[in-house]
Design an enzyme around this catalytic site. Structure first.
Site, PDB file in Angstrom:
ATOM      1  CG  HIS A   1      -2.192   0.588   0.950  1.00  0.00           C
ATOM      2  ND1 HIS A   1      -2.424   1.627   0.073  1.00  0.00           N
ATOM      3  CD2 HIS A   1      -3.482   0.306   1.707  1.00  0.00           C
ATOM      4  CE1 HIS A   1      -3.818   1.959   0.235  1.00  0.00           C
ATOM      5  NE2 HIS A   1      -4.212   1.275   0.789  1.00  0.00           N
ATOM      6  NE  ARG A   2       5.969  -0.192   2.364  1.00  0.00           N
ATOM      7  CZ  ARG A   2       7.100  -0.737   2.711  1.00  0.00           C
ATOM      8  NH1 ARG A   2       7.911  -0.204   3.561  1.00  0.00           N
ATOM      9  NH2 ARG A   2       7.487  -1.804   2.015  1.00  0.00           N
TER      10      ARG A   2
END
Length: 420
Positions: free
Chosen positions: A393-394
Site C-alpha cells: 500500500h506504500r
C-alpha cells in the site's frame, strides 16, 4: 606463501553456505580458477574456485559443514609448508574439527544463524542405544540375528535392528536390547519417536528471512478478480494443433498478459525504496518455481518485449535450471513484479507474499468450470480462473491495483489483445 580459501558470497543475499562436497582431495595440485568444492547457497548450488595456484594442503571444514561468509574453509600452498597458524579452530557448523557442533563430520541437524547463542545451537542428543557385550550384531547371510519378539517390537517402533547391539547368545538381539529405544534409531525413511528433525537448508533459511521482511513491515492489501478463460482456452488449443512449435502453457500466456499489462501500469511495476518509489521502464518478471528445497523465483528479463514463443521457451529453460539448482545470481535477482501460479495443484484461490522491494505479486489459481449467468438469464458453465494481487500500500493504492487487474482481465478474456 600459503593462501587461505574462504567461504565466498556466491549470491547477493548469501550470509553462510553449506559445503556440499569437496571436489579436490587434500594434497592435490590446483590452478587458479579450478573448482575446489560445491557450495549450497540460499538459492542454488554453486562452485567455489581456487584463487591461487599451488597444492590444496588442507580442508579446514568437512563436507556438510555450514560456514559463514568470509570464514576459512581450506588452505592452498606448497607441499611441506607450515600452515599451523591458518584456519583457527577449523570452524564450520556441523563439520569436523572443532566447529560449533564439535568433533563429528558431516551434516548437523542444528545450525546457528548469525547472532544465535551457542546454547541455542546445541544439537539434540542422539538416541541412546543400550550397551551390549557384543561389539556389533552378528548377521547370517546379511540378516541381523534377533528374536521374533524383538523383530516385532522393532517393526512397531520403526527401529533399524542393524544399528542395535544384541546382548543375547552370540550377539542375538532380544527384547531387553530394545528397552529405552522408544525414541531409538529409525529405519531409513521412517521416524521413530513421532517426529523427525530435518536440517534447515540454506534456501529455507532465506525464505524464512524474506517472509519476515515482508509480512511484518509491508502494509499489504489484496485484490481478487474472477477471469473468464474460455477464449484463452480455445487459443491455446489452436496453438497446440500447430505441433511442437505451438506448445505453450496457460502459465506462459498469463506471464505474457501480466508483462503487457504492467507496461501500461508503471506504478505496479515498481519498487519501494524508502525515500523514493522506483518505477521501472522495463518489465523483469519473476515467476515462482517450486523445488524440493523450497521456492525460487527466476526472472524473465524484458518480458514485455518478448513474443509468446520466446517467453515460453525462456520460462521453460529457467524452470529447468531452477529445479537443477543451477541458476546464477543474475537469473534470480532484479524482478520488478512476480507471479505465483498454483493452478497445476488445483488450488482455487490463495494469497502470495510480496518479495520486497517489489510492490506486488499475483497469485494465480486453477482454471475450472463454474456456473455463470448466461445471456438469456439462465445458468451456463464457463471455464474461469481467480487471480489475487498482493499490493504494497506504500506504492499501490486500491484504484491503481484495480486498474491494473482490469487491464489484465481484459487481455486474458480477449487474448487477441496480446498481439495488438
Amino acid at each position: 606463501m600459503a593462501t587461505t580459501v574462504f567461504m565466498e558470497a556466491l549470491s547477493p543475499t548469501m550470509e553462510e553456505g553449506r559445503l556440499v562436497e569437496w571436489k579436490v582431495p587434500e594434497g592435490t595440485k590446483v590452478a587458479e580458477g579450478d573448482v575446489l568444492a560445491e557450495v549450497e547457497t540460499d538459492k542454488a548450488v554453486m562452485e567455489l574456485v581456487a584463487r591461487a595456484d599451488g597444492t590444496l594442503l588442507k580442508h579446514l571444514v568437512a563436507a556438510g559443514a555450514t560456514v559463514p561468509v568470509s570464514d576459512p574453509v581450506g588452505v592452498i600452498g606448497e607441499p611441506g609448508e607450515d600452515i599451523s597458524g591458518i584456519g583457527g579452530d577449523g570452524g564450520g557448523r556441523g563439520g569436523g574439527g572443532g566447529g560449533e557442533q564439535g568433533g563429528g563430520g558431516g551434516d548437523s541437524a542444528a545450525m546457528t544463524a548469525p547472532g544465535e547463542s551457542a546454547a541455542a545451537a546445541a544439537a539434540p542428543p542422539e538416541p541412546v542405544i543400550p550397551a551390549a557385550s557384543a561389539p556389533v550384531p552378528p548377521s547370517d547371510g546379511g540378516r541381523v540375528k534377533s528374536s521374533p519378539l524383538a523383530r516385532r517390537i522393532a517393526k512397531e517402533r520403526g527401529v533399524d535392528l542393524a544399528q542395535v547391539r544384541g546382548s543375547g547368545p552370540g550377539g542375538r538381539i532380544v527384547k531387553r536390547d530394545l528397552e529405552g529405544v522408544t525414541a531409538g534409531v529409525a529405519a531409513p525413511g521412517r521416524p521413530a519417536a513421532g517426529f523427525t528433525d530435518v536440517p534447515v537448508s540454506q534456501m529455507r533459511k532465506a525464505i524464512a528471512r524474506r517472509l519476515a521482511e515482508s509480512i511484518g513491515p509491508v502494509p499489504t492489501f489484496y485484490l481478487t478478480v474472477d477471469v473468464g478463460m474460455e477464449r484463452t482456452w480455445e487459443a491455446r488449443e489452436a496453438l497446440k494443433a500447430m505441433g511442437p512449435e505451438g506448445k505453450v502453457s496457460f502459465n506462459d500466456i498469463i506471464l505474457k498478459a501480466t508483462a503487457t499489462a504492467l507496461r501500461q501500469h508503471p506504478m505496479c511495476n515498481a519498487w519501494w525504496q524508502g525515500t523514493t518509489i522506483r518505477q521501472w521502464h522495463d518489465v523483469h518478471l519473476g515467476m515462482a518455481v517450486a523445488i524440493d528445497e523450497g521456492l525460487i523465483t527466476p526472472v524473465i528479463r524484458h518480458a514485455d518485449q518478448k513474443t509468446l514463443r520466446e517467453l515460453s521457451a525462456e520460462a521453460r529453460a529457467l524452470a529447468e535450471r531452477a529445479r537443477a539448482r543451477k541458476l546464477t545470481p543474475e537469473e534470480y535477482t532484479g524482478a520488478t513484479f512476480s507471479v505465483s501460479n498454483l493452478g497445476a495443484f488445483d488450488i482455487d484461490h490463495f494469497t502470495a507474499v510480496i518479495n520486497p522491494p517489489e510492490a506486488g505479486i499475483l497469485a494465480v489459481g486453477t482454471i475450472a468450470p463454474r456456473p455463470v449467468a448466461g445471456p438469456d438469464g439462465g445458468l451456463a458453465v464457463e471455464r474461469r480462473m481467480r487471480i489475487t494481487m498482493s499490493c504494497d500500500h506504500r506504492v499501490i493504492d486500491g484504484a491503481t491495483g484495480s486498474a491494473f487487474l482490469k487491464t489484465l482481465r481484459t487481455m486474458l478474456e480477449n487474448p487477441l489483445a496480446l498481439v495488438w
